[in-house]
Every structure is written in C-alpha cells, then in structure tokens.
Design a protein around this motif. Structure first.
Motif, short mmCIF file in Angstrom:
data_model
loop_
_atom_site.label_atom_id
_atom_site.label_comp_id
_atom_site.label_asym_id
_atom_site.label_seq_id
_atom_site.Cartn_x
_atom_site.Cartn_y
_atom_site.Cartn_z
N ASN A 71 -1.73 73.99 74.75
CA ASN A 71 -1.29 74.01 73.35
C ASN A 71 0.17 74.44 73.28
O ASN A 71 0.49 75.63 73.29
CB ASN A 71 -2.16 74.96 72.53
N HIS B 1 -5.38 74.24 61.02
CA HIS B 1 -5.59 72.80 61.08
C HIS B 1 -4.30 72.08 61.47
O HIS B 1 -4.29 71.22 62.35
CB HIS B 1 -6.07 72.33 59.71
N TYR C 44 -0.22 70.72 68.19
CA TYR C 44 -0.51 70.69 69.63
C TYR C 44 -0.81 69.26 70.08
O TYR C 44 -0.34 68.80 71.11
CB TYR C 44 -1.72 71.57 69.96
N ALA C 45 -1.63 68.57 69.29
CA ALA C 45 -2.01 67.21 69.65
C ALA C 45 -0.80 66.28 69.60
O ALA C 45 -0.61 65.42 70.46
CB ALA C 45 -3.10 66.71 68.70
N ASP D 122 -3.21 72.82 65.07
CA ASP D 122 -3.92 71.96 66.03
C ASP D 122 -3.32 70.55 66.06
O ASP D 122 -3.21 69.93 67.12
CB ASP D 122 -5.41 71.87 65.68
N ASP E 104 -6.62 64.31 55.20
CA ASP E 104 -7.23 65.48 55.84
C ASP E 104 -8.00 66.28 54.80
O ASP E 104 -7.51 66.52 53.70
CB ASP E 104 -6.16 66.36 56.48
N ARG F 244 1.17 66.85 72.66
CA ARG F 244 0.50 66.24 73.82
C ARG F 244 0.72 64.73 73.87
O ARG F 244 0.90 64.16 74.92
CB ARG F 244 -1.01 66.51 73.76
N GLU G 277 -6.10 57.75 73.09
CA GLU G 277 -6.22 59.09 73.67
C GLU G 277 -7.37 59.85 73.00
O GLU G 277 -7.67 59.61 71.82
CB GLU G 277 -4.91 59.87 73.46
N PRO G 278 -7.99 60.76 73.73
CA PRO G 278 -9.06 61.54 73.10
C PRO G 278 -8.49 62.55 72.10
O PRO G 278 -7.36 63.01 72.25
CB PRO G 278 -9.70 62.27 74.29
N ASP G 279 -9.28 62.85 71.11
CA ASP G 279 -8.98 63.94 70.16
C ASP G 279 -7.67 63.76 69.41
O ASP G 279 -6.89 64.71 69.28
CB ASP G 279 -8.97 65.29 70.89
N VAL G 280 -7.40 62.55 68.95
CA VAL G 280 -6.22 62.36 68.10
C VAL G 280 -6.61 62.86 66.70
O VAL G 280 -7.58 62.38 66.11
CB VAL G 280 -5.80 60.88 68.03
N PRO G 281 -5.90 63.85 66.18
CA PRO G 281 -6.29 64.39 64.87
C PRO G 281 -6.11 63.35 63.77
O PRO G 281 -5.26 62.44 63.90
CB PRO G 281 -5.37 65.58 64.66
#
Lengths: 240, 777
Positions: free
Chosen positions: B145, A71, A77-78, A74, A64, A81, A198-202
């Motif tokens: 979130n 950061h 959260y991911a 987020d 990263d 999810r 999945e979309p938006d996997v950090p």
C-alpha cells in the motif's frame, strides 16, 4: 487575442475530459475522490449513452456507495499499484509504453504528442523530465483541441475582431482526429483492457477506465463518421 | 481521405517476440510516426488563437524549451558506474533531450568503442516504464500500500524520525547505512558524507566482493596493485584463475587473445567449464576451494625443477627459504593432485611451462577467494608468481585489482559531524576498501559504529545500545546481496524505519517504508575510475533527471535542509548543491598529473589513462610491506591471526550433499540489469545447472522443477542438465527477476572468509563454500 471568447467544446466531452484528466493525474486519495465525484457528476448530467448510434451501450459501474477516508485511501493504493508504482505497474499510463516497438518511455510517440503540444504553444512542465505522453497530458491536450475545434466551427469569421485563419477549423479537426482516434486509439483501449483485467480494481477506477474507453471510442467513431467518403464527397482531401 | 495518404501510414511491425506492448500483443509501432509531416501542426501554430485554451496541466511553452536540433545529436561523455572490471567509457547520443543510444568510447583503448550486452541496454533502464518515479511511502511495510508524497514530505518524515531517535538515544547510532557498489561514481560517496554530516552513525562496513584477496595482496606486496590489463598481450603464459572474463570482463578478452596470437598459452582454472574455459588452451576444473593446494603443488614442482628466480627471492623478497622449507616438508604434487582432482602430470606440465615462460601472469579472480581459505589461496598464488620472478614485470604479475586511479578529493564523502555529536567509543577500522578517512578517525573521541556488512542480518539483530532503528540503503540491494535472506527478513522486522534509494522495485524496496527515486548515470555529473584498467572517465549529465529522480548528493542536501529547519545545526551537509560543481570538487593536482590533463574539462574530449612509470605494478620492486620487500613470510599476517607463510588452509566442511555455486550471470551485475526487457529476453527465469550423473541419481530430467534446499532455506526453480558443471555441484546464477521470487540468498549463509578485516574493516564471506541438496519438486 484573449478578447476572443472561445466557446467551450461539447459540454459532455469537456466535462468527461476534465474529470478523467484530473483522475489520471491524481497524487492522493483526495485528488482521486474529487475527480471521481466530478466524473459522477458528468454522468449524472449528461447520461451515459453512446454518442454514436450502433455502438454497444456503455455501462460503467455505478457511483461509489461509500465516501469514507479509508475507502478513498484504498482507491489510492490500488491506483498506485495500477498506474504509478513504485512497483512495476501493469498498466503504465504512457502512450510510449504501448506504442513503441519495445515498451519504454520517451519514445517516438512521446515526441509526436510533444510536437502537438508545441504546435498549440504548450509544453509539459519540466519538459524532458516529465514524459509528455502521460494520459493526463493527452487528455488535457484533447480538451484544448475540443475547445479550439468548437471555436473554429462556431465562430463565423466575420464575427471575429481579427481574421480567423480559414484553415484553423480543418487543422483543429485534423489534430483532434489524430490525437483521439489515431494516437490514443492505438493505445488507450489496450491500456484500459489491461488495467481492468487486474484483480481488485476499485469501482471508482474501474468506472473511470470504462468511461475513458467509451469516450475514446465515441470520439474516434465520430471522427470516422465525419470522414466517411459520402460526407467528404465534395470537400478536397486534406493534404497530409 | 484517400488510402495512399491514410492516417496510419504503413502498418506497424507485428515483429518477433519482444517487440510487444506491455500486454504482449504486437504494438502498432510506426502507426503514429508521420505526425511531424502533418500540416495541421503548422496551421495551429500559425493561428495564434491559442492563448485562451483551457489547459490546466500543460503550461505555456517558452521558445527555449527545446534546445536540441531535430537533425543532430548532442553527444555526452558517460561512464558505466557498475561494480565491474570494465568500467566502460561511454558515448551517449541525445536528441530532443532523450538518450537515443550509447556506444563505447573509441578514445579508451580498453573500452575500444564497444560496450557489453548490459551496457548497450542502458537506454532501456532510463526509460523503463518500471522505474521508480516519485518518492513514495508504504503504509505498513510489505503491505504493497504505497502513497505518493512530495520530496519535502518524504524528507521531513525522515528528518523527524532521525531527530526523534537522536533525542531518545542521545546519539545517532540508531541510524545505520548500508551502501556498497551499486553506483561507483565518486560523488556518490556523498551518501557516506550525508551520514557523517548528521553525526556518528552505524555503518555496515566491509565488502562482500573481494576482501580476502585484498588482505592477501597487502600482506604479500603491501598493496593491491595489478598490472595494466592492456599489457597482458605481452604475456607469454596466461593463467586465468577463478575469473570468467568472457562474461564478466569482455573488454579484457582482446588482450588474452592477443597474447595467444603472439604464442602465449592460456590456462583457465575454474570448477565450472565457463565460456572463458572454452576459449582457453587448457581448462582445469579443480575441486572448488582447492586452489591453494593446486598453487602450492605447482610451487613445489617449480622448486624441485630449480626454476625459482633466485635473484628476485634473495634480493627483493623475505622469507623465501622458509616458504621453500614448508613446501618440501608439507607439499607434494601428488598431494595437490589428490586435493584438486587435477592429475599430477598436468600440474607438473603447467607449472613448468609457467615457470619457464617469461613473462607469465596469473589473473586472480574474485570467485576463487570467496572461501574460508580464500585469502590463504591468493597468498599461495601470489607466491607462485613471485618465486618465478613475474612480479614487477610487464606482461607478468599476480593481477587482482588496484586503486591507483582513485585519488580524488572525496569532497562529497568527507563531512564533519555537527558540534557536540557523540557516538561510538572504541576501536575504529576502515569502513570498506574505499575509505579514505580511515586514518583520521583514530584520533577522534567518538567514531561511527561498525557492523560487518557480510553478516548484515545477524548484526542488525544483535546491535544494542542503541539498536539499529533506521536503515538507509543506497547503491545497494540488501535482499539480493546480503546473506541468509530469511534471517534478513527477521532483522528488517526489528527496524523502525527503512529508507531505500532506488531505481526499481526490488525486494529491498518491498521491505521499505520510504523509497526515494535516484538518478541514473545519464542524469548526474560525476567521475569514474576502474579497479582494473587505468582509464578515468568523466560522467556528464546528458538529460534531465526523469520523473522526480534526484542524485544521492541532492538527496543529502535536501535532508540537510529539513534537518536544519527542524533543528538548526543538526546537519552540516550543504543544503544547496550542484552536481557538476561537486564533480569538479573531486579533482585535484594529483589526479590531473596522473592523467596528464590540465583541467577536468579535458576529459570532455575523452577518457584519460593514468601515466604510470610502467604498465607493470611494482616495477621498481619497492614493496609497501613492512620490510619493503615481497613477503613470502608476513609477520603482519601472522599478527592478524593467520599463518605467516602462504600455507595451505582447509576448506569449509560440507553440511549438505552438494556444493552450491552462485556466481554472476552474463546478463546482470548482481541484481542490476536482470529486470530489463532486453536481458529478460535472454534470461527469462533462473535455472539450477547440474551434471547428468547427479541428475540421474536424483531422477531429475532436463527442465524439471526442483527444490534446492539447505538449513538456510530453499528455492524452487527448473533444472538444466549440463556437463559444464562438476558432478558434486549445483550452480545457479545470482540474479533478480522482477516477476519471480527467486533469490539465491535463501541458500547462502554468512560464513566468513579468512581475510578482509585488515584493509576493509570486516572479513569477506565464503559465498562459494555453500552446500545444498536437490530434489524434484
């Protein structure tokens, strides 16, 4: 028995297993950050080449570039999810969710790893309430078997203060092979593939997923290599 | 490693749809099944060289950790706690601490060894990968979130908020509870108890389910008290009116069939041709909401034929002559035929058959009273049953429901407000049909503030001094069950904190700040009674609560701990409780005597049935009305603003071209069960069902995507064309689909039913007096 000093397993595998275990058992952004940094350190230290020749190169995303609280928040959260909830998660990190005839928790595959932990003298905390086959426990058990396998391989029986059970080496090896190649091999690749789709996997999580898959594939390939007929030509087939 | 002893054993089934992993690809079930035969396990155990392994999450295992024998099941008693007629007595089979399967208890002649399709799916619920596992906090309501927090962190956050609003407002009326029938286990009334233990709070009171009918039966008979459904087999004539037991009370159907086997005729009255209609001898599809007219037309014909039970109406009733005069002056069979669409000759035939069959019974469904004239319609049907002498008779009766077996202590519910609490000053009514504290509240200086649960959205928007700041939702899914979803969203926007206690990520959880995982029936002790049959079942804790789930009363205890830590004396709820002890505290001598048991432990042998003087309610004809008689004329009813007689009341005026019906699905109870994979297998998506004539007029083909819309909102879904739905109706089953936005409450407004305020604190809601239009999308 604690005066027997069991040597750590393959340092690269042990490093990866610890960091991956800590990542998938993360409860907070802080946990995710610490485990991600540890995973990066493993890669820096051991590189990212595949352990078995002939397999495609493993190229997880880089470290990263940002290290701010936002950061990692987020990323948390991911992470929730994908793996935790409270919404239905696309990639439940439980073997049973992938291995049962119908996805569920606490299925037969959960009991399989429970039996393995029991054989090792371990159990998950709050057994019965905590699904035994959460990825982080399986990685923890893999770490245990890695250590045990190494110890059995490297300690000549004569050097042990007490007789080292002669079958332990093959038992540890066989348990390792079952866990990482057979059991995890049946669900971890699909789990990883699903999470990555999945979309938006950090990046931190995408990296961990890729490294998990590389590790699992390498470990399974190494087992298969060890078990090829030529390698085993003069050893008796283990009775199963 | 030979092939015959290969590591994977037989290749796993790549079975039919449904037998898949979360990714939809065939799972490799069976691949790892042979682990228990592996010799390496024994080898590892024998090695003894395991004490120094580098595990940090796994803990050393104590030998006592697995009390279950592999070859045996542990068997537990459970009870289905859902809002359902059947309240099934369940036998649960546990191995290795895991629920393996469930079946109906054979000891209950009602459950009779079988569950419904939903009940059999319970193991899918407990072990669903989708279950909410941990307390979690959402940073920004609706943002998605979520952060995982410890129970202590979650409860401290809530406790601080409650103390803050109490400080700000000088009372706790800014805290509101919305709870209904999501879990009917008696100890779950501890949620109400938790509220009381904090002080005087705001309660969303009433019931969306059955209140108009409850009031109607109370006016007529003095209580809602139905015959034992098991005596329906002795009926010579059965009218099932506005209920669909073939879907919603499958265990009752055997009594209907038994009655028919003994020669009874089965008449089913429903605007929709239901599975129950299909199994009846006569199926009437009247105009929706015309039930009162139909019953009165039948009553007029009975009167004309001289088939009135003179002995009953003179000795055991008041006001019959006034009712007869009303019928003669205002009601004709032709009028009823015109109102209902049922031919006059058919009305005459069924009325005569009903009046001459002895005994004859009417099952009054909850669907038929969800109307602006629903209470009046129930009163008309009651009158038809009473004038034919069928009240108080075995195999007879106007069957609606009962609470005879609910005489528990409500220990969990009855909690004291902290000293010095202030609250609402004003009139206090019952807080729902199960409110045992209703009488006591009148004497107190302060009370809780009551808001109408059936107008939740409007009431939350309107409440002032103080406004509702914190909403606690348990045993309830407001976004699926409360009316006018769009308005509810606005109302939620006003709230400062929403806490939901849930098992799955519903739309309500999506609109929450904090979610707390709650136990399933297998994970707590409680006791369950039915509002239909007369069996009472123990509910034993069969397994450890999965993940970090806690029961409602454990949550209350933990909240109390944090409240008292932050502000000593701010909560009277005990801080350390045991769900089994609290289940025991619900029993009393009256319950034991009613059930014919000497101790609750007797229920471990199986459910017990109430020992009633007769299977018939009102068998002594001592009614609980003010006159002590059956009241065709109820002055109490008149004093509550209704008609004294069971007169016809007009329905709601249509405000859109088609009537919208949103009844129960076979595969769900409200929003419960529909999200489980076994149910999704049968019900993957919602449909609007419409008649071929309507479809043709609108140019809609089978499986077209359509918009159904009205002033409240709209939904988009596919259409199915069927003759089972009348030409002026749009029908869609209420449900919650975990992967879809569909919500029938987009279309259902909060228009009140006529009755309900008397016994439940708020009028019912006219769920089936809704209208909408449809168009191809």
């Amino acid at each position: 028995m604690d005066h027997i000093s069991l040597t750590p397993g393959t340092p690269r595998d042990a490093c990866l297993l610890r960091a991956l275990r800590d990542l998938f058992s993360a409860r907070s952004a802080r946990d995710i950050r610490a485990a991600s940094l540890a995973l990066d350190a493993c890669r820096t230290r051991f590189g990212c080449s595949r352990a078995v020749r002939g397999t495609p190169p493993c190229a997880p995303p880089g470290a990263d570039s940002i290290d701010s609280p936002g950061h990692w928040r987020d990323a948390e959260y991911a992470f929730n999810r994908l793996f935790v909830g409270p919404m239905a998660v696309p990639a439940p990190p439980y073997a049973s969710a992938w291995l049962e005839r119908e996805p569920r928790l606490m299925g037969e595959s959960t009991m399989d790893v429970r039996n393995l932990y029991h054989a090792l003298g371990y159990a998950v905390p709050d057994e019965g309430a905590t699904p035994d086959d959460h990825l982080s426990f399986e990685l923890d058990a893999a770490l245990a078997l890695l250590t045990l396998r190494e110890a059995a391989d490297t300690l000549p029986p004569s050097s042990a203060p007490e007789p080292f059970p002669p079958a332990l080496a093959s038992d540890a090896q066989e348990a390792w092979r079952w866990l990482v190649a057979e059991h995890m091999g049946a669900w971890v690749p699909r789990f990883v593939q699903h999470a990555l789709a999945e979309p938006d996997v950090p990046p931190a999580i995408a990296r961990a997923l890729a490294m998990l898959l590389c590790w699992q594939e390498d470990a399974a390939a190494a087992c298969a290599h060890r078990h090829t007929p030529s390698a085993n030509a003069d050893t008796p087939t283990p009775s199963l | 490693m030979s092939k015959t002893t290969g590591p994977t054993g037989p290749t796993g089934p790549t079975g039919p749809t449904g037998l898949n992993g979360p990714d939809g690809t065939p799972s490799r079930g069976g691949a790892s099944r042979s682990l228990s035969r592996r010799s390496f396990l024994k080898g590892l155990i024998a090695s003894g060289a395991l004490a120094t392994l580098p595990c940090s999450l796994l803990m050393p295992r104590s030998a006592s950790a697995a009390p279950f024998s592999k070859s045996d099941f542990q068997i537990f008693r459970n009870a289905c706690p859902r809002n359902c007629y059947d309240t099934c007595s369940i036998v649960t089979y546990v191995r290795d601490g895991v629920v393996k399967f469930v079946e109906g208890a054979p000891e209950s002649t009602y459950t009779a060894g079988g569950l419904c399709v939903k009940g059999y799916s319970y193991p899918r619920r407990v072990y669903s990968p989708d279950r909410i596992k941990y307390p979690m906090v959402q940073d920004g309501r609706g943002s998605g979130n979520w952060r995982r927090v410890s129970w202590d962190e979650a409860m401290e956050r809530i406790a601080r908020k409650l103390l803050e609003i109490k400080e700000r407002d000088g009372n706790l009326l800014g805290l509101a509870l919305t709870k209904y029938s999501g879990n009917f286990g008696i100890t779950n009334y501890g949620v109400e108890g938790m509220m009381s233990s904090l002080g005087y709070t705001t309660r969303l009171v009433g019931t969306p389910c059955w209140p108009a009918g409850i009031d109607a039966q109370n006016y007529d008979l003095g209580d809602m008290w139905c015959n034992d459904p098991e005596d329906m087999e002795k009926s010579r004539y059965v009218i099932i009116w506005g209920a669909n037991p073939a879907w919603c009370s499958v265990h009752s159907m055997k009594y209907v069939y038994a009655a028919r086997d003994r020669g009874a005729k089965i008449v089913v009255i429903d605007p929709v041709l239901t599975q129950t209609s299909a199994k009846g001898d006569v199926a009437w599809q009247p105009e929706t909401g015309s039930d009162g007219a139909l019953a009165l037309g039948m009553a007029r014909h009975v009167l004309d034929l001289g088939l009135v039970d003179r002995d009953f109406v003179t000795s055991n009733a008041v006001g019959f002559e006034e009712f007869a005069a009303y019928l003669r002056q205002n009601v004709t069979v032709e009028w009823a035929a015109e109102k209902s669409g049922i031919p006059a000759d058919e009305i005459r035939r069924v009325a005569e058959e009903f009046a001459t069959a002895k005994p004859a019974t009417i099952w009054i469904g909850y669907g038929m009273q969800r109307h602006v004239n629903g209470g009046a319609a129930v009163r008309a049907i009651d009158a038809l049953v009473a004038m034919t002498g069928n009240v108080g008779k075995v195999g007879g009766g106007a069957r609606y429901g009962h609470l005879q077996t609910w005489g528990f202590n409500y220990h969990a519910m009855i909690q004291k407000a902290p000293a010095g609490s202030t609250g609402f000053v004003g009139k206090a009514g019952p807080k729902g049909e199960f409110d045992v504290t209703a009488g006591a509240a009148a004497a107190a200086a302060y009370t809780d503030r009551a808001l109408n649960i059936n107008k939740t959205a409007q009431e939350l928007l309107d409440a002032q001094n103080p406004p509702v700041r914190v909403l606690w939702s348990s045993c309830k899914n407001p976004f699926a069950q409360d009316f006018d979803r769009n308005k509810l969203e606005k109302a939620f926007n006003k709230l400062e904190m929403v806490v939901s206690v849930e098992q799955f990520f519903t739309e309500t959880v999506r609109h929450s700040d904090i979610v707390l995982p709650v136990t399933t029936l297998f994970e707590e002790w409680t006791v369950n009674a039915s509002y239909w049959h007369y069996w009472v079942s123990l509910n034993e804790q069969a397994i450890a609560p999965m993940h970090e789930a806690k029961s409602n009363i454990e949550i209350a205890a933990l909240l109390s701990k944090h409240m008292n830590r932050l502000s000593p004396g701010s909560c009277t709820y005990p801080q350390d409780i045991d769900t089994r002890e609290w289940m025991e505290k619900e029993f009393n001598k009256g319950v034991y005597e009613l059930l014919g048991i000497s101790h609750w432990q007797d229920l471990r042998k199986g459910p017990a049935k109430a020992k009633m003087p007769s299977s018939a309610s009102w068998s002594d004809r001592k009614f609980k009305t003010p006159s002590g008689k059956y009241e065709f004329r109820s002055d109490l009813c008149a004093s509550h603003g209704h008609k004294a007689l069971p007169e016809y009341k007009e329905g709601r005026k249509p405000y859109a071209p088609y009537r919208l019906l949103t009844p129960h699905s076979k595969f769900a109870i409200h929003s419960q069960f529909a999200n489980l994979d076994w149910m999704e297998e049968f019900q993957k998506e919602p449909f609007v069902y419409l008649n071929p004539a309507l479809a043709k007029a609108k140019g809609i083909a089978d499986l077209d995507t359509v918009r159904v819309f009205n002033p409240s909102g709209e939904v988009k879904l596919r259409a199915k064309i069927t003759n089972t739905v009348p030409g002026d109706c749009l029908l869609m089953y209420e449900a919650w689909f975990r992967k879809l936005d569909f919500n029938v409450q987009n279309l259902v407004d909060d228009e009140s039913a006529d009755m309900g305020a008397y016994k439940t604190g708020a009028p019912g809601v006219a769920i089936h007096d809704q209208f909408a239009d449809v168009a191809r999308a």
